[in-house]
Scaffold this motif. Structure first.
Motif, PDB file in Angstrom:
ATOM      1  N   ARG A 241      73.586  25.901  57.417  1.00  0.00           N
ATOM      2  CA  ARG A 241      73.617  27.145  56.927  1.00  0.00           C
ATOM      3  C   ARG A 241      73.766  27.950  58.232  1.00  0.00           C
ATOM      4  O   ARG A 241      74.670  28.966  57.452  1.00  0.00           O
ATOM      5  N   ILE A 242      73.341  27.799  59.439  1.00  0.00           N
ATOM      6  CA  ILE A 242      73.019  28.893  60.310  1.00  0.00           C
ATOM      7  C   ILE A 242      74.279  28.741  61.240  1.00  0.00           C
ATOM      8  O   ILE A 242      74.801  29.442  61.853  1.00  0.00           O
TER       9      ILE A 242
ATOM     10  N   ARG B  46      70.061  34.806  61.653  1.00  0.00           N
ATOM     11  CA  ARG B  46      70.557  33.846  60.880  1.00  0.00           C
ATOM     12  C   ARG B  46      69.721  32.894  60.662  1.00  0.00           C
ATOM     13  O   ARG B  46      69.374  32.586  59.002  1.00  0.00           O
TER      14      ARG B  46
ATOM     15  N   THR C  10      68.498  32.965  56.247  1.00  0.00           N
ATOM     16  CA  THR C  10      68.808  32.219  55.400  1.00  0.00           C
ATOM     17  C   THR C  10      67.199  31.678  55.176  1.00  0.00           C
ATOM     18  O   THR C  10      67.855  32.054  53.116  1.00  0.00           O
TER      19      THR C  10
END
Length: 326
Positions: A284-285, A265, A269
Motif C-alpha cells: 500500500r505504500i 505514506r 495509510t
C-alpha cells in the motif's frame, strides 16, 4: 517603508486575546482538536534544546533591540561577536544615546552589519528612550513602534522577548510552518488568525522563540523533520502526505522515493485502518514492495516511527502488525 519592514516585508503580527483569535472555516483544516498537545509539544521541544544565542539569555530590552537590528541583514552566527562587541562599548541605552553618531556608524561599517542607516536609527532610538521615556523602554508593540527605525516586527520582538508582552509573530518562516503543518491557506489574514489562535495567552516570549526556531531549524525550505526531531510530525499535514511545498517554496522539493516520503505514506495509510500486518502495509505504500524493499526494509521504517512515538508494533501469531498510536 522602514528597514525593518523591508527585512520582514511578508511578516505580520496579530493581537492575541481579541476576535482575531477565532478561526474561520478553512483556516487550518489539518489542525487537530487537541490544540493544547500541539502547544505543549512545541514548547517542550524548544526548551529541551535550541540554538544558544546570547540574546536569548537576557530580558534587557536594549540588548534585545540591538540584536534585532543587527540581525536584519546579517547571518545570526556572525551577529554574536558584533553584538557582544557593541555591548562592551555601549553597555546601556543611555551610553549609546550619549555616544557620537559617527562612532556608532563606524562600528557598523567595521563589523559589516549592512546599511549604515540602521546604525543611525538605533542611535536615534536610544536618544528617544532617554529623552522621551526617561531612560525606560516602552513595553508594548504599539509604543515601541514609535522608536526610530523600529518597524512592527522588531517592536513585537522586543515586546515579546523583553516583556513577554508581544503578539503572535507571522513572518515567512512561520507561514511556512503553519502551511505545512496544518494546511493553512496562503492568505495573510488566515495566517494571522491561526498564529494568534495557537499562541498560549501570556506566553509570547517562549512561543515566538519556539515557533521561529521550528521554522529556522526543522522546517526550512528543505525540511529536516526527522533529523531535527520536529515536535509536530505526528500532526503535520506535509509530513503525512509528503508534500512540503509552502508559500516560499513554490516547487516541490525532491522527496520522491525518500525515506521521509515513505514514512508519511505509512502514517497516512495506517490512519485508514485499525492495524495492518507488514505484508499488507508494504504494497500500500510502494508499488515495488518486495526484494530490496521488502519486509526488513519496512520493519526498519516502522521501527523508526515507533521510536518517534507515532506507530506501535506488535508481533502476534507469527506476523508483525503496525498501528498508529492514539
Amino acid at each position: 517603508m522602514t528597514d525593518d519592514d523591508e527585512r520582514r516585508s511578508s511578516g505580520r503580527r496579530t493581537t492575541s486575546g481579541d476576535a482575531s483569535d477565532a478561526l474561520e472555516d478553512g483556516d487550518a483544516p489539518a489542525l487537530p482538536e487537541d490544540v493544547d498537545a500541539v502547544r505543549e509539544a512545541l514548547v517542550e521541544w524548544y526548551e529541551a534544546d535550541h540554538r544558544k544565542f546570547p540574546w536569548r539569555r537576557t530580558e534587557d530590552p536594549y540588548e534585545i533591540l540591538v540584536s534585532e537590528v543587527m540581525s536584519q541583514q546579517t547571518q545570526l552566527g556572525r551577529v554574536v561577536s558584533a553584538w557582544e562587541d557593541f555591548l562592551d562599548r555601549w553597555p546601556t541605552v543611555s551610553e549609546l544615546a550619549a555616544a557620537d553618531r559617527s562612532e556608532v556608524v563606524s562600528f557598523w561599517t567595521d563589523h559589516s552589519l549592512g546599511y549604515n542607516n540602521r546604525a543611525k536609527y538605533l542611535h536615534e532610538a536610544a536618544r528617544q528612550v532617554r529623552d522621551d521615556y526617561g531612560g525606560e523602554f516602552p513595553e508594548t508593540p504599539e509604543e515601541l513602534s514609535e522608536l526610530m527605525g523600529v518597524g512592527p516586527y522588531t517592536a513585537n520582538a522586543v515586546a515579546s522577548f523583553a516583556f513577554n508582552n508581544g503578539d503572535a509573530v507571522v513572518d515567512t518562516n512561520v507561514k511556512r510552518v503553519l502551511h505545512r503543518a496544518f494546511d493553512a491557506p496562503d492568505d495573510d489574514a488566515a495566517f494571522e488568525r491561526v498564529a494568534s489562535f495557537l499562541m498560549p495567552e501570556g506566553e509570547s516570549r517562549v512561543w515566538n522563540n519556539a515557533v521561529m526556531e521550528l521554522g529556522g531549524v526543522a522546517c526550512g525550505k528543505t525540511p529536516t523533520c526527522d533529523e531535527s526531531g520536529c515536535p509536530w510530525r505526528r500532526w503535520c499535514h506535509a509530513y503525512e502526505t509528503g508534500d512540503f511545498t509552502a508559500p516560499d517554496v513554490p516547487e516541490q522539493p525532491s522527496f520522491e522515493g525518500s525515506r521521509r516520503q515513505f514514512r508519511g505514506r505509512v502514517v497516512r495509510t495506517l490512519g485508514e485502518y485499525d492495524e495492518l500486518p507488514l505484508d499488507e502495509l508494504g504494497p500500500r505504500i510502494r508499488v515495488d514492495y518486495g526484494g530490496e524493499y521488502g519486509r526488513e526494509w519496512l520493519r526498519e521504517l516502522v521501527a523508526d516511527l515507533d521510536d518517534d512515538g507515532l506507530v506501535e508494533i506488535e508481533d502476534r501469531d507469527g506476523e508483525t502488525f503496525a498501528k498508529l498510536r492514539r
